[in-house]
Design a protein around this motif. Structure first.
Motif, PDB file in Angstrom:
ATOM      1  N   HIS A  55      -3.427   7.842   0.689  1.00  0.00           N
ATOM      2  CA  HIS A  55      -2.109   8.435   0.420  1.00  0.00           C
ATOM      3  C   HIS A  55      -2.115   9.063  -0.966  1.00  0.00           C
ATOM      4  O   HIS A  55      -2.237   8.371  -1.973  1.00  0.00           O
ATOM      5  CB  HIS A  55      -1.022   7.367   0.533  1.00  0.00           C
ATOM      6  N   LYS A  57       0.300  10.506  -2.559  1.00  0.00           N
ATOM      7  CA  LYS A  57       1.538  10.425  -3.356  1.00  0.00           C
ATOM      8  C   LYS A  57       1.326   9.564  -4.592  1.00  0.00           C
ATOM      9  O   LYS A  57       2.074   9.676  -5.556  1.00  0.00           O
ATOM     10  CB  LYS A  57       2.702   9.885  -2.535  1.00  0.00           C
ATOM     11  N   ALA A  98       3.082  11.385   6.303  1.00  0.00           N
ATOM     12  CA  ALA A  98       3.434  10.068   6.875  1.00  0.00           C
ATOM     13  C   ALA A  98       4.903   9.779   6.596  1.00  0.00           C
ATOM     14  O   ALA A  98       5.266   8.895   5.815  1.00  0.00           O
ATOM     15  CB  ALA A  98       2.543   8.984   6.291  1.00  0.00           C
ATOM     16  N   ARG A 150      12.128  -0.327   7.637  1.00  0.00           N
ATOM     17  CA  ARG A 150      12.524   0.874   6.911  1.00  0.00           C
ATOM     18  C   ARG A 150      12.611   1.965   7.965  1.00  0.00           C
ATOM     19  O   ARG A 150      13.599   2.058   8.662  1.00  0.00           O
ATOM     20  CB  ARG A 150      11.489   1.173   5.809  1.00  0.00           C
ATOM     21  N   PHE A 176       1.393   5.463  13.790  1.00  0.00           N
ATOM     22  CA  PHE A 176       1.092   4.961  12.445  1.00  0.00           C
ATOM     23  C   PHE A 176       2.148   3.960  12.029  1.00  0.00           C
ATOM     24  O   PHE A 176       3.272   3.975  12.533  1.00  0.00           O
ATOM     25  CB  PHE A 176       0.986   6.106  11.422  1.00  0.00           C
ATOM     26  N   HIS A 178       3.262   1.210   8.423  1.00  0.00           N
ATOM     27  CA  HIS A 178       3.028   0.849   7.012  1.00  0.00           C
ATOM     28  C   HIS A 178       3.636  -0.524   6.762  1.00  0.00           C
ATOM     29  O   HIS A 178       4.827  -0.733   6.991  1.00  0.00           O
ATOM     30  CB  HIS A 178       3.690   1.896   6.103  1.00  0.00           C
ATOM     31  N   TYR A 183       4.624  -6.403   0.197  1.00  0.00           N
ATOM     32  CA  TYR A 183       4.959  -6.451  -1.226  1.00  0.00           C
ATOM     33  C   TYR A 183       5.913  -7.590  -1.579  1.00  0.00           C
ATOM     34  O   TYR A 183       6.291  -7.742  -2.739  1.00  0.00           O
ATOM     35  CB  TYR A 183       5.542  -5.108  -1.682  1.00  0.00           C
ATOM     36  N   GLY A 220      -2.020   0.709   7.082  1.00  0.00           N
ATOM     37  CA  GLY A 220      -2.562   0.596   5.739  1.00  0.00           C
ATOM     38  C   GLY A 220      -1.602   0.753   4.592  1.00  0.00           C
ATOM     39  O   GLY A 220      -0.868   1.727   4.496  1.00  0.00           O
ATOM     40  N   SER A 221      -1.627  -0.247   3.745  1.00  0.00           N
ATOM     41  CA  SER A 221      -1.044  -0.211   2.409  1.00  0.00           C
ATOM     42  C   SER A 221      -2.151  -0.768   1.517  1.00  0.00           C
ATOM     43  O   SER A 221      -3.137  -1.299   2.034  1.00  0.00           O
ATOM     44  CB  SER A 221       0.190  -1.117   2.358  1.00  0.00           C
ATOM     45  N   THR A 222      -2.013  -0.691   0.220  1.00  0.00           N
ATOM     46  CA  THR A 222      -3.079  -1.245  -0.623  1.00  0.00           C
ATOM     47  C   THR A 222      -3.241  -2.757  -0.419  1.00  0.00           C
ATOM     48  O   THR A 222      -4.372  -3.233  -0.255  1.00  0.00           O
ATOM     49  CB  THR A 222      -2.829  -0.873  -2.100  1.00  0.00           C
ATOM     50  N   PRO A 223      -2.134  -3.530  -0.368  1.00  0.00           N
ATOM     51  CA  PRO A 223      -2.356  -4.976  -0.175  1.00  0.00           C
ATOM     52  C   PRO A 223      -3.030  -5.311   1.147  1.00  0.00           C
ATOM     53  O   PRO A 223      -3.794  -6.273   1.227  1.00  0.00           O
ATOM     54  CB  PRO A 223      -0.931  -5.559  -0.224  1.00  0.00           C
ATOM     55  N   ARG A 237      -4.504   4.069   5.364  1.00  0.00           N
ATOM     56  CA  ARG A 237      -3.866   5.013   4.438  1.00  0.00           C
ATOM     57  C   ARG A 237      -3.431   4.364   3.114  1.00  0.00           C
ATOM     58  O   ARG A 237      -2.309   4.583   2.672  1.00  0.00           O
ATOM     59  CB  ARG A 237      -2.618   5.644   5.077  1.00  0.00           C
ATOM     60  N   PRO A 238      -4.272   3.602   2.456  1.00  0.00           N
ATOM     61  CA  PRO A 238      -3.839   3.042   1.170  1.00  0.00           C
ATOM     62  C   PRO A 238      -3.700   4.148   0.126  1.00  0.00           C
ATOM     63  O   PRO A 238      -4.393   5.165   0.206  1.00  0.00           O
ATOM     64  CB  PRO A 238      -4.976   2.084   0.809  1.00  0.00           C
ATOM     65  N   GLY A 239      -2.828   3.952  -0.846  1.00  0.00           N
ATOM     66  CA  GLY A 239      -2.654   4.948  -1.901  1.00  0.00           C
ATOM     67  C   GLY A 239      -2.874   4.356  -3.283  1.00  0.00           C
ATOM     68  O   GLY A 239      -3.687   4.842  -4.077  1.00  0.00           O
ATOM     69  N   THR A 240      -2.164   3.252  -3.561  1.00  0.00           N
ATOM     70  CA  THR A 240      -2.140   2.678  -4.908  1.00  0.00           C
ATOM     71  C   THR A 240      -3.506   2.189  -5.381  1.00  0.00           C
ATOM     72  O   THR A 240      -3.760   2.088  -6.583  1.00  0.00           O
ATOM     73  CB  THR A 240      -1.111   1.522  -4.929  1.00  0.00           C
TER      74      THR A 240
HETATM   75  N1  PLP Z   1       1.728   4.896   4.163  1.00  0.00           N
HETATM   76  C1  PLP Z   1       3.054   4.979   3.983  1.00  0.00           C
HETATM   77  C2  PLP Z   1       3.904   5.489   5.090  1.00  0.00           C
HETATM   78  C3  PLP Z   1       3.636   4.588   2.770  1.00  0.00           C
HETATM   79  O1  PLP Z   1       4.960   4.678   2.604  1.00  0.00           O
HETATM   80  C4  PLP Z   1       2.781   4.117   1.731  1.00  0.00           C
HETATM   81  C5  PLP Z   1       3.356   3.694   0.449  1.00  0.00           C
HETATM   82  O2  PLP Z   1       4.505   3.698   0.197  1.00  0.00           O
HETATM   83  C6  PLP Z   1       1.402   4.055   1.958  1.00  0.00           C
HETATM   84  C7  PLP Z   1       0.899   4.455   3.197  1.00  0.00           C
HETATM   85  C8  PLP Z   1       0.445   3.591   0.882  1.00  0.00           C
HETATM   86  O3  PLP Z   1       0.679   2.255   0.527  1.00  0.00           O
HETATM   87  P1  PLP Z   1       0.312   1.677  -0.907  1.00  0.00           P
HETATM   88  O4  PLP Z   1       1.190   2.319  -1.895  1.00  0.00           O
HETATM   89  O5  PLP Z   1       0.552   0.195  -0.765  1.00  0.00           O
HETATM   90  O6  PLP Z   1      -1.112   1.971  -1.138  1.00  0.00           O
END
Ligand code: PLP
Length: 367
Positions: A55, A57, A98, A150, A176, A178, A183, A220-223, A237-240
């Motif tokens: 991700h 963002k 996403a 959400r 998909f 999330h 968290y 996928g999230s980072t945790p 799709r981890p981002g952080t």
């Molecule tokens: N996918 C979606 C839809 C998200 O909203 C987010 C984060 O907000 C992510 C992936 C990435 O997660 P993270 O920030 O825990 O890496």
């Protein structure tokens, strides 16, 4: 000159001890640690046999996205059409928004322009507006709610929405989800990862039984990224993870030596007992305040120094009992949530091998 004054307190990783010559507040990224984070997530997803679509963002940076693709990412995830436009312009040709994009007249026109130059897919979670998306010709992924409550639909509703897409003439690539509820705290992470896998498995099974083909099953999230890379999940799709932050430290997802970005700040005032003031307020540290954390940031190397209050340009820091930095000292602050902090800066100050290596623009800032 050391960023943290770590010699007077607890030892801190060497990368927090550099770059005295930068103007503060500054967003600093440690290139060596950034590359290690990028490589280890790429290696882990490769070993699990799934695709990595990080991700963007988090960093909003074409320089960092390029490093992710060089390490094996299949494309990028973005949150907004604005980010998609910036990354498309920078040459990234496989993007997934996403997000349940509402096809307003302007969004339809922008999606249309994007779809002429890159492969772009978007999220959907309702049957409103499907025909407008079909007119654009983009493919969609149905968003599943796996427990964050959400956006997304419950997995048992996925065939109904899949059929509605079919009737509208919209191509469904898959699903998909999330696990934002990861968290909530360290004890929530493993459960949230299981929720992701279970939601995706239930939806894939239901769609296939109904004769609807699924090519992408994305979680996928980072945790949860490493824990949910299993079963029918075939994309993460981890981002952080590229930077990590104080939330990831509190969740036990990483240690301090995995933090690759921080805010450099200068101590500007120290007239009140037990606290001092830095030149990083809410316009540098953002205001994210998850229930899990006290304050807005921590100062590695300064024991329990925590940013307890923010004005726009002042950050008030609780002074460690063993003494704090002096007025004029530069300190490193690990913010609660790095993604919102990045969006407050025009550029990253890049440090490599302990030396100032240049700057990178935050390419999609504000988009
Ligand atoms: N996918 C979606 C839809 C998200 O909203 C987010 C984060 O907000 C992510 C992936 C990435 O997660 P993270 O920030 O825990 O890496």
């Amino acid at each position: 000159v050391r960023l943290t004054g770590g010699d007077r307190n607890t030892p801190v990783p060497a990368r927090f001890e550099v770059v005295p010559q930068i103007d503060t507040p500054a967003l600093v990224v440690d290139l060596d640690q950034l590359q290690r984070n990028i490589d280890s997530m790429a290696d882990a997803t490769r070993a699990a046999g799934i695709a990595l679509r990080p991700h963007a963002k988090t960093h909003k940076s074409s320089d960092i996205a390029r490093l992710q693709l060089a390490a094996g990412a299949v494309g990028l995830t973005v949150a907004t059409l604005g980010e998609a436009e910036i990354f498309a312009k920078a040459g990234f040709d496989d993007l997934f928004v996403a997000y349940p994009v509402w096809p307003s007249r302007s969004a339809v026109a922008r999606l249309h322009a994007l779809s002429e130059r890159v492969r772009i897919r978007v999220g959907v979670d309702s049957d409103a507006g499907l025909s407008k998306l079909a007119d654009v010709g983009v493919a969609v992924l149905i968003e599943l709610d796996c427990g964050q409550h959400r956006s997304g639909i419950p997995p048992h509703d996925v065939v109904r929405l899949g059929r509605a897409c079919e009737r509208a003439g919209l191509e469904v690539s898959g699903v998909f989800t999330h696990a934002g509820h990861s968290y909530a705290g360290p004890e929530a992470v493993a459960r949230a990862a299981r929720d992701e896998v279970e939601a995706v498995a239930a939806a894939v099974c239901a769609l296939e039984r109904a004769g609807l083909e699924v090519t992408v099953a994305s979680a996928g999230s980072t945790p949860t990224a490493l824990l949910s890379a299993t079963g029918p999940v075939n994309e993460s799709r981890p981002g952080t993870y590229v930077f990590n932050d104080r939330q990831q430290l509190a969740l036990g997802v990483c240690e301090l030596d995995r933090v690759a970005a921080y805010v450099a700040a200068t101590v500007v005032s120290n007239n009140v007992d037990g606290r001092f003031v830095i030149d990083a307020g809410s316009k540098a540290l953002a205001g994210d305040h998850p229930p899990l954390l006290e304050g807005f940031g921590s100062l590695p190397g300064w024991d329990d120094a925590v940013v307890t209050a923010l004005s726009e340009h002042h950050g008030t820091v609780r002074e460690p009992a063993s003494g704090g930095p002096r007025v004029g000292d530069t300190v490193a602050v690990v913010p609660n949530h790095i993604c919102t902090v990045v969006n407050l800066f025009d550029r990253f100050v890049v440090v490599g091998g302990g030396e100032l290596a240049g700057t990178w623009p935050v390419t999609a800032r504000g988009r």
